[in-house]
Design a protein around this motif. Structure first.
Motif, PDB file in Angstrom:
ATOM      1  N   LYS A 129     -33.849  -2.002 114.206  1.00  0.00           N
ATOM      2  CA  LYS A 129     -34.517  -1.236 115.260  1.00  0.00           C
ATOM      3  C   LYS A 129     -35.758  -0.512 114.728  1.00  0.00           C
ATOM      4  N   GLY A 130     -36.037  -0.663 113.442  1.00  0.00           N
ATOM      5  CA  GLY A 130     -37.183   0.014 112.838  1.00  0.00           C
ATOM      6  C   GLY A 130     -36.886   1.431 112.389  1.00  0.00           C
ATOM      7  N   GLU A 131     -35.623   1.844 112.411  1.00  0.00           N
ATOM      8  CA  GLU A 131     -35.247   3.187 111.961  1.00  0.00           C
ATOM      9  C   GLU A 131     -35.279   3.239 110.437  1.00  0.00           C
ATOM     10  N   VAL A 132     -35.911   4.265 109.902  1.00  0.00           N
ATOM     11  CA  VAL A 132     -36.005   4.418 108.451  1.00  0.00           C
ATOM     12  C   VAL A 132     -34.667   4.926 107.921  1.00  0.00           C
ATOM     13  N   LYS A 133     -34.104   4.182 106.979  1.00  0.00           N
ATOM     14  CA  LYS A 133     -32.814   4.519 106.394  1.00  0.00           C
ATOM     15  C   LYS A 133     -32.955   5.123 104.997  1.00  0.00           C
ATOM     16  N   MET A 134     -33.919   4.648 104.235  1.00  0.00           N
ATOM     17  CA  MET A 134     -34.099   5.129 102.866  1.00  0.00           C
ATOM     18  C   MET A 134     -35.551   4.960 102.460  1.00  0.00           C
ATOM     19  N   THR A 135     -36.057   5.891 101.659  1.00  0.00           N
ATOM     20  CA  THR A 135     -37.379   5.742 101.053  1.00  0.00           C
ATOM     21  C   THR A 135     -37.247   5.928  99.549  1.00  0.00           C
ATOM     22  N   MET A 136     -38.106   5.248  98.820  1.00  0.00           N
ATOM     23  CA  MET A 136     -38.048   5.318  97.361  1.00  0.00           C
ATOM     24  C   MET A 136     -39.443   5.094  96.791  1.00  0.00           C
ATOM     25  N   ILE A 137     -39.798   5.891  95.810  1.00  0.00           N
ATOM     26  CA  ILE A 137     -41.020   5.666  95.048  1.00  0.00           C
ATOM     27  C   ILE A 137     -40.583   5.385  93.616  1.00  0.00           C
ATOM     28  N   SER A 138     -40.987   4.238  93.118  1.00  0.00           N
ATOM     29  CA  SER A 138     -40.584   3.834  91.768  1.00  0.00           C
ATOM     30  C   SER A 138     -41.675   2.975  91.145  1.00  0.00           C
ATOM     31  N   SER A 139     -41.535   2.764  89.861  1.00  0.00           N
ATOM     32  CA  SER A 139     -42.500   1.936  89.134  1.00  0.00           C
ATOM     33  C   SER A 139     -41.794   0.762  88.485  1.00  0.00           C
ATOM     34  N   GLY A 140     -42.537  -0.309  88.363  1.00  0.00           N
ATOM     35  CA  GLY A 140     -42.048  -1.486  87.648  1.00  0.00           C
ATOM     36  C   GLY A 140     -43.021  -1.834  86.541  1.00  0.00           C
ATOM     37  N   MET A 141     -42.491  -2.489  85.524  1.00  0.00           N
ATOM     38  CA  MET A 141     -43.332  -2.981  84.424  1.00  0.00           C
ATOM     39  C   MET A 141     -43.397  -4.502  84.534  1.00  0.00           C
ATOM     40  N   PHE A 142     -44.597  -5.036  84.472  1.00  0.00           N
ATOM     41  CA  PHE A 142     -44.801  -6.476  84.595  1.00  0.00           C
ATOM     42  C   PHE A 142     -45.706  -6.955  83.475  1.00  0.00           C
ATOM     43  N   LEU A 143     -45.391  -8.123  82.931  1.00  0.00           N
ATOM     44  CA  LEU A 143     -46.277  -8.724  81.939  1.00  0.00           C
ATOM     45  C   LEU A 143     -47.603  -9.055  82.590  1.00  0.00           C
ATOM     46  N   ARG A 144     -48.641  -9.014  81.792  1.00  0.00           N
ATOM     47  CA  ARG A 144     -49.953  -9.450  82.264  1.00  0.00           C
ATOM     48  C   ARG A 144     -50.009 -10.963  82.201  1.00  0.00           C
ATOM     49  N   ASN A 145     -50.843 -11.538  83.023  1.00  0.00           N
ATOM     50  CA  ASN A 145     -50.987 -12.985  83.056  1.00  0.00           C
ATOM     51  C   ASN A 145     -51.567 -13.462  81.733  1.00  0.00           C
ATOM     52  N   PRO A 146     -50.855 -14.323  81.005  1.00  0.00           N
ATOM     53  CA  PRO A 146     -51.365 -14.760  79.690  1.00  0.00           C
ATOM     54  C   PRO A 146     -52.693 -15.511  79.792  1.00  0.00           C
ATOM     55  N   GLU A 147     -52.945 -16.173  80.909  1.00  0.00           N
ATOM     56  CA  GLU A 147     -54.228 -16.853  81.068  1.00  0.00           C
ATOM     57  C   GLU A 147     -55.366 -15.851  81.143  1.00  0.00           C
ATOM     58  N   ASN A 148     -55.175 -14.752  81.862  1.00  0.00           N
ATOM     59  CA  ASN A 148     -56.193 -13.708  81.945  1.00  0.00           C
ATOM     60  C   ASN A 148     -56.349 -12.993  80.615  1.00  0.00           C
ATOM     61  N   SER A 149     -55.241 -12.734  79.950  1.00  0.00           N
ATOM     62  CA  SER A 149     -55.280 -12.029  78.659  1.00  0.00           C
ATOM     63  C   SER A 149     -56.014 -12.843  77.609  1.00  0.00           C
TER      64      SER A 149
END
Length: 155
Positions: A129-149
Motif C-alpha cells: 500500500k506504500g506504507e513506510v515500515k522501516m528506514t535505514m541509512i547504511s554504507s557498503g564497501m565495493f571493489l573498484r572496477n579493475p578495468e577503470n583502475s
C-alpha cells in the motif's frame, strides 16, 4: 558485476515483492526475539499491536535478503562498516508484501584502500500500500572496477 563506479549519487533502485507469512514471523521470533506479540497469536491480540507482528530485526533481515537478491549478490561487495540509522516506523504484519527503495546518498574513496570505495545508501521498506515500515541509512564497501583502475594507474 556492479562495482563502486556503478553506484552514482542520486541513483534510485526499487525492488522487492517479499511476501511475509505468519509462520515465518513466528519462526524467526521464536529463535531470535521471543516476545509474545511476535510468537503467541492469543497474547498478540491483547497487545496494543492487535495481532502478530514481525520483529524489527526480522524486517531488517527481510530487507537484507531483498538487497542481496537485487544488487549486492551481483556486485563486488566487500561488506559494510555498519548502519548509521535504523527506524521501525510501522509494524509488519502477515500477508504484507514488502519492497525496498534504495537511494545512493554519497560515495567516497578511502586513501588507505584505493582498490575499494564506500557507498552510503538510504533504504526505505514499504508494503504493497506504500506504507513506510522501516528506514535505514547504511554504507557498503565495493571493489573498484579493475578495468577503470588499470586505466587510471597507467595515466
Amino acid at each position: 558485476m556492479r562495482y563502486w563506479e556503478d553506484f552514482t549519487v542520486g541513483m534510485v533502485l526499487e525492488f522487492g515483492g517479499y511476501e511475509v507469512t505468519e509462520e515465518e514471523i513466528i519462526e524467526f521470533a521464536t529463535e531470535f526475539d521471543p516476545q509474545s506479540f511476535h510468537i503467541d497469536k492469543d497474547a498478540a491480540k491483547e497487545h496494543f499491536f492487535g495481532g502478530i507482528i514481525a520483529s524489527g530485526w526480522h524486517t531488517g533481515s527481510m530487507c537484507m535478503r531483498m538487497m542481496v537478491d537485487h544488487y549486492i549478490g551481483d556486485s563486488a561487495s566487500m561488506g559494510s562498516p555498519g548502519i548509521e540509522q535504523l527506524r521501525w516506523k510501522k509494524p509488519v504484519r502477515p500477508g504484507e508484501i514488502l519492497q525496498v527503495k534504495a537511494e545512493v546518498l554519497d560515495r567516497s574513496l578511502p586513501k588507505s584502500r584505493p582498490e575499494l570505495g564506500f557507498v552510503k545508501f538510504s533504504h526505505t521498506v514499504l508494503n504493497q500500500k506504500g506504507e513506510v515500515k522501516m528506514t535505514m541509512i547504511s554504507s557498503g564497501m565495493f571493489l573498484r572496477n579493475p578495468e577503470n583502475s588499470a586505466t587510471e594507474a597507467s595515466q
